[in-house]
Design an enzyme around this catalytic site. Sequence first.
Site, PDB file in Angstrom:
ATOM      1  N   ASN A   9       5.247   1.105   4.100  1.00 18.15           N
ATOM      2  CA  ASN A   9       4.395   1.834   3.154  1.00 18.15           C
ATOM      3  C   ASN A   9       5.111   3.102   2.705  1.00 18.15           C
ATOM      4  O   ASN A   9       6.140   3.463   3.270  1.00 18.15           O
ATOM      5  CB  ASN A   9       3.077   2.225   3.832  1.00 18.15           C
ATOM      6  CG  ASN A   9       2.056   1.087   3.842  1.00 18.15           C
ATOM      7  OD1 ASN A   9       2.189   0.102   3.111  1.00 18.15           O
ATOM      8  ND2 ASN A   9       1.044   1.229   4.671  1.00 18.15           N
ATOM      9  N   HIS A  42      -2.978  -5.182  -0.863  1.00 15.61           N
ATOM     10  CA  HIS A  42      -1.715  -5.088  -1.622  1.00 15.61           C
ATOM     11  C   HIS A  42      -1.652  -6.116  -2.751  1.00 15.61           C
ATOM     12  O   HIS A  42      -0.585  -6.639  -3.070  1.00 15.61           O
ATOM     13  CB  HIS A  42      -0.502  -5.269  -0.705  1.00 15.61           C
ATOM     14  CG  HIS A  42      -0.377  -4.229   0.365  1.00 15.61           C
ATOM     15  ND1 HIS A  42       0.381  -3.099   0.224  1.00 15.61           N
ATOM     16  CD2 HIS A  42      -0.932  -4.139   1.600  1.00 15.61           C
ATOM     17  CE1 HIS A  42       0.301  -2.364   1.322  1.00 15.61           C
ATOM     18  NE2 HIS A  42      -0.498  -2.973   2.173  1.00 15.61           N
TER      19      HIS A  42
HETATM   20 FE1  HDE Z   1      -0.157  -5.368   5.916  1.00 18.60          FE
HETATM   21  N1  HDE Z   1      -0.848  -7.171   5.252  1.00 18.60           N
HETATM   22  N2  HDE Z   1      -1.346  -5.538   7.559  1.00 18.60           N
HETATM   23  N3  HDE Z   1       0.393  -3.505   6.552  1.00 18.60           N
HETATM   24  N4  HDE Z   1       0.982  -5.156   4.316  1.00 18.60           N
HETATM   25  C1  HDE Z   1      -0.490  -7.754   4.106  1.00 18.60           C
HETATM   26  O1  HDE Z   1       0.120 -10.012   3.912  1.00 18.60           O
HETATM   27  C2  HDE Z   1      -1.938  -6.664   7.965  1.00 18.60           C
HETATM   28  C3  HDE Z   1      -0.010  -2.864   7.676  1.00 18.60           C
HETATM   29  C4  HDE Z   1       1.876  -4.148   4.065  1.00 18.60           C
HETATM   30  O2  HDE Z   1       4.215  -6.805  -1.228  1.00 18.60           O
HETATM   31  C5  HDE Z   1      -1.001  -9.160   3.994  1.00 18.60           C
HETATM   32  O3  HDE Z   1       1.220 -11.294   2.406  1.00 18.60           O
HETATM   33  C6  HDE Z   1      -2.553  -6.466   9.253  1.00 18.60           C
HETATM   34  C7  HDE Z   1       0.796  -1.711   7.952  1.00 18.60           C
HETATM   35  C8  HDE Z   1       2.510  -4.351   2.789  1.00 18.60           C
HETATM   36  O4  HDE Z   1       3.512  -8.760  -0.533  1.00 18.60           O
HETATM   37  C9  HDE Z   1      -1.742  -9.377   5.324  1.00 18.60           C
HETATM   38  C10 HDE Z   1      -2.297  -5.153   9.586  1.00 18.60           C
HETATM   39  C11 HDE Z   1       1.711  -1.663   6.933  1.00 18.60           C
HETATM   40  C12 HDE Z   1       1.956  -5.535   2.295  1.00 18.60           C
HETATM   41  C13 HDE Z   1      -1.544  -8.064   6.006  1.00 18.60           C
HETATM   42  C14 HDE Z   1      -1.531  -4.576   8.524  1.00 18.60           C
HETATM   43  C15 HDE Z   1       1.433  -2.790   6.064  1.00 18.60           C
HETATM   44  C16 HDE Z   1       1.018  -6.013   3.271  1.00 18.60           C
HETATM   45  C17 HDE Z   1      -1.767  -9.465   2.722  1.00 18.60           C
HETATM   46  C18 HDE Z   1      -2.743  -4.414  10.835  1.00 18.60           C
HETATM   47  C19 HDE Z   1       2.811  -0.617   6.697  1.00 18.60           C
HETATM   48  C20 HDE Z   1       2.257  -6.198   0.971  1.00 18.60           C
HETATM   49  C21 HDE Z   1      -0.895 -10.375   1.901  1.00 18.60           C
HETATM   50  C22 HDE Z   1      -2.337  -5.007  12.042  1.00 18.60           C
HETATM   51  C23 HDE Z   1       3.783  -0.601   7.763  1.00 18.60           C
HETATM   52  C24 HDE Z   1       3.502  -7.002   1.000  1.00 18.60           C
HETATM   53  C25 HDE Z   1       0.254 -10.632   2.724  1.00 18.60           C
HETATM   54  C26 HDE Z   1       3.774  -7.574  -0.363  1.00 18.60           C
HETATM   55  C27 HDE Z   1       0.290  -7.200   3.153  1.00 18.60           C
HETATM   56  C28 HDE Z   1      -1.996  -7.837   7.250  1.00 18.60           C
HETATM   57  C29 HDE Z   1      -1.136  -3.210   8.515  1.00 18.60           C
HETATM   58  C30 HDE Z   1       2.204  -3.012   4.890  1.00 18.60           C
HETATM   59  C31 HDE Z   1      -3.214  -9.761   5.202  1.00 18.60           C
HETATM   60  C32 HDE Z   1      -3.347  -7.514  10.028  1.00 18.60           C
HETATM   61  C33 HDE Z   1       0.683  -0.774   9.146  1.00 18.60           C
HETATM   62  C34 HDE Z   1       3.537  -3.461   2.132  1.00 18.60           C
HETATM   63  O5  HDE Z   1      -1.181 -10.423   6.052  1.00 18.60           O
END
Ligand code: HDE
Length: 693
Positions: A149, A76
């Site tokens: 999402n 993202h």
């Molecule tokens: Fe994320 N995800 N994610 N994700 N995600 C990040 O956090 C992570 C997942 C989502 O505009 C990171 O600050 C793991 C699902 C958005 O700043 C990180 C898992 C969904 C954004 C991270 C998921 C998301 C992130 C990277 C699996 C939809 C951007 C930078 C367990 C429900 C937010 C940060 C923004 C961002 C980890 C799965 C949505 C690395 C470990 C499912 C919208 O922490």
Amino acid sequence: MKKPQPNPIETAGGETHQTNPGKHGCPLTTNVGIPVADNQNSLRQGARGPTLLEDFVLREKITHFDHERIPERIVHARGSGAHGYFQVYESQAAITQAAFLQDPSVKTPVFARFSTVAGGAGSGDMPRDVRGFAVKFYTEEGNFDLVGNNIPVFFIQDAMKFPDLVHAVKMEPDRGFPQAASAHDTFWDFVSLMPESMHMLMWAMSDRAIPRSLRMMQGFGVHTFRMRNAEGAWQFVKFHWRPLHGSASVVWDEAVKLNGADPDFHRRDLWEAIERGVFPEFELSLQVFDEAFADSLPYDVLDATKLIPEELIPLQPIGRMVLDRNPDNFFAETEQVAFCPANIVPGIDFSEDPLLQGRLFSYLDTQLSRLGGPNFNQIPVNAPRCPMHNFQRDGLRQMAVPKGRVAYEPNSLDEGQGPREDPQRGFQSLPIPAQGDKVRERAESFADHYSQPRLFWNSMSAPEQAHIVSAFAFELGKVDTRAIRKRMLGHLELIHADLGRRVASALGMEGEAESVKPARMPLDLAPSPALSLIAGAQETLHGRKVGVLLSEGADTDLLGKLKVLLEAEGAQMVLIGPRAGKVLAADGSHLIPDFALAAAPSIFFDAVVLMPREAEVAAMAQLAAVIDWIRDAYGHLKVIGHLPAAQPLLDKAAIAPDAGVLPITGADALRDFVARAKAGRIWAREPQIRAPV
Ligand code: HDE
């Protein structure tokens, strides 16, 4: 003492030039407030001599510059943000005690960030990708982050697989490409070995992954959450955002061209809409259900690869978010905003979804390295708007100056002035019973990977199905390893025989599908028509753009009438001239186009109008830019209004008349054009111009 001199710069010719510092409002200073006398020249020993280490102004400026970037988000990274507010329609006390969901007169400030997932911060806005839809609510009881999402399900069921998924989709590590694209071997290798990703793949290959605008996409909390009311009674909830001015996507060819002609298409669109006062609005709805309902489903509500069709649990609209202010500073706000699914407020609680559980750890951890230490919540965009007090202290980038000698609790030295826990108002986790052995095990109830992808396929309209087939054909066509393609074809056949056959035929690989044995045979679940974007499309031009191609001799009267009609629909008329300079209209006045043709391909518009003067048409027909403009609008299924004089241009572009090609012969015809444009793309045209697969 010598008076400070303006800064002369000598050219090779010996002539002395003055840099023009422009108007100024206040003295320029260093970061510690020392006024700067010269911001043009470094300190050196003699005008042509070496620069001196002593130059603290230069060193500070360069050092700061060197560190202007922070590590970008691992996923993202490319995102666009906006401020706004959320207002609940009526008290939700029956479901939740969350303070911001009680009083319809309260406007809770929010910051929203929309993003792509796979590309780097500088990548284009239009790859085929999931979009992040993250909202931070600054409530009176602390920040609630709904980090979702634009697709209601996810690729994987367990947080353990997330680094693998992201490594597979990102640039391949040896070659450093492709950027922001899933169409490569490592991605399809991984997902083809992960049957649980099939449902999400169907969504990612659908039009959802190429939205027309960040303002026109739905958002989903994805996981099942819980809400509790003041009596402690709880229910499961799923969060849904719906854009109030309609969901819309582009067609693939448009996405490809947009990425080249304006890689910032989405970011610009969001920014400009807010600047123009056309504020994006999203309705928040809940699906609310109890444990008995959850237990009755043939799949598990804790499994993030599953959705609950609206036809089973209808959406309850509870409030509206309006994004009405652009960030003041992209870096300070959009880049530094730190979302965290673990930020929830009293009245909301987690579920045991193993993907969500992993996320509760990951986001805080990510911010430590991305934002350099544990004090990132002091950054204005992250700070709560309600009071916060605790005994956490120090750490890198501490901005606060806590007073007093006490930084612990219990204590008797602060004489009751310090913060203390509050069992009444404080966050209480729901007492959900948990039992079982300590195991690494996927629940049996997570084992069905094909029923919901089939449900999705069966819920799509014919054009949407065709787009899914084309998307698979494109992506798998870019996969070099034949065995991966065959494996994927096996999964697609299991999802639906038609899907498998059509993708195989598009690839020229009929009969080559590898046989895939499912852990559980798919069920034929009832389709969910609500999942089709085309079936549910609103008739609207609100926030849309109509491009009008002009020539010299333009009819200002007709243009004026069109503008009034479009503005009454909330749409914007954009004038495209042969060049950027003024155009002499038929009535002798001058028009200043918004864009020159060369800078405004028809992909920027939702519908187009051709308004050339007859005398100009022959010359225009010689210009590839004009013919491409028209051909693209037609190919992208847009409504085309045209003066009869434009017919030779349509002929040259090989455009066959259809319901979306409308001659404009007067004011009534203008109204017909607007009515047809409101109804959206001409889907019936598509099979005529792109061989159906
Ligand atoms: Fe994320 N995800 N994610 N994700 N995600 C990040 O956090 C992570 C997942 C989502 O505009 C990171 O600050 C793991 C699902 C958005 O700043 C990180 C898992 C969904 C954004 C991270 C998921 C998301 C992130 C990277 C699996 C939809 C951007 C930078 C367990 C429900 C937010 C940060 C923004 C961002 C980890 C799965 C949505 C690395 C470990 C499912 C919208 O922490």
